[in-house]
Design a protein around this motif. Structure first.
Motif, short mmCIF file in Angstrom:
data_model
loop_
_atom_site.label_atom_id
_atom_site.label_comp_id
_atom_site.label_asym_id
_atom_site.label_seq_id
_atom_site.Cartn_x
_atom_site.Cartn_y
_atom_site.Cartn_z
N UNK A 1 27.75 -18.08 53.28
CA UNK A 1 26.76 -18.41 54.30
C UNK A 1 26.42 -17.19 55.14
N UNK A 2 27.46 -16.45 55.57
CA UNK A 2 27.22 -15.27 56.40
C UNK A 2 26.46 -14.19 55.62
N UNK A 3 26.74 -14.09 54.33
CA UNK A 3 26.12 -13.05 53.53
C UNK A 3 24.68 -13.37 53.16
N UNK A 4 24.40 -14.62 52.82
CA UNK A 4 23.11 -14.96 52.22
C UNK A 4 22.14 -15.72 53.12
N UNK A 5 22.65 -16.61 53.97
CA UNK A 5 21.76 -17.51 54.70
C UNK A 5 20.84 -16.84 55.70
N UNK A 6 21.27 -15.81 56.44
CA UNK A 6 20.31 -15.19 57.36
C UNK A 6 19.06 -14.68 56.63
#
Length: 178
Positions: free
Chosen positions: A99-104
């Motif tokens: 989530x931290x790597x891809x969602x932003x």
């Protein structure tokens, strides 16, 4: 006497006249979207507890739904739900990192498409055409498909049995250690 309209003289607009203005707007747009990306990353980092709770809720609902959909046998269904509850911390760690790597970036891209106001109606047609044209696997005869289904079912039964035995051994070990 010839009558010439003023509008008729300026019917063609030179694209080079608006080019510096357009490129400046594009640079500002790119900078603002980078700002949105950084803000979303900061939001996710500062609200990590909230993100974990959201992921927990999604995991609870998703794991139960997929187990109910894929496993019809009640005893196996219950065992898999127990396994799903036990594997929740592992999922939380992996999902939070993803989530931290891809969602932003995914959220930023989606928001950019929302504020671009471009004609989005053509995009689904292109995707549908590409998917319709691709056929990576040839259609197999029904005998091969039925044999493949039988093999897959036996593999599922084997894996379920191994899982039940492993959980039983884990339980017995935990009881003996206590």
């Amino acid at each position: 006497m010839t009558i010439v309209r003023q509008n008729a003289l300026n019917t063609t607009v030179n694209p080079l006249v608006n080019s510096p203005e357009t490129s400046a707007e594009k640079v500002i747009e790119a900078e603002r979207m980078r700002d949105v990306l950084v803000l979303l990353q900061n939001l996710i980092n500062s609200e990590e507890a909230t993100v974990k709770l959201i992921l927990d809720c999604l995991y609870d609902v998703g794991s139960v739904n997929i187990i109910n959909k894929k496993l019809r046998m009640k005893p196996l269904n219950r065992v898999m739900k127990l396994i799903a509850r036990m594997s929740k911390p592992v999922f939380r760690t992996l999902a939070l990192n993803w989530f931290k790597k891809n969602c932003p970036q995914l959220i930023t891209n989606w928001l950019h498409t929302q504020v671009a106001f471009e004609n989005i109606q053509n995009l689904p047609e292109k995707v549908a055409v590409e998917v319709a044209e691709l056929q990576p696997y040839p259609i197999a005869p029904t005998e091969n498909l039925s044999q493949e289904i039988i093999n897959l079912r036996s593999q599922v039964k084997l894996l379920a049995g191994i899982s039940i035995i492993a959980i039983a051994i884990l339980g017995v070990t935990a009881i003996r250690l206590n």
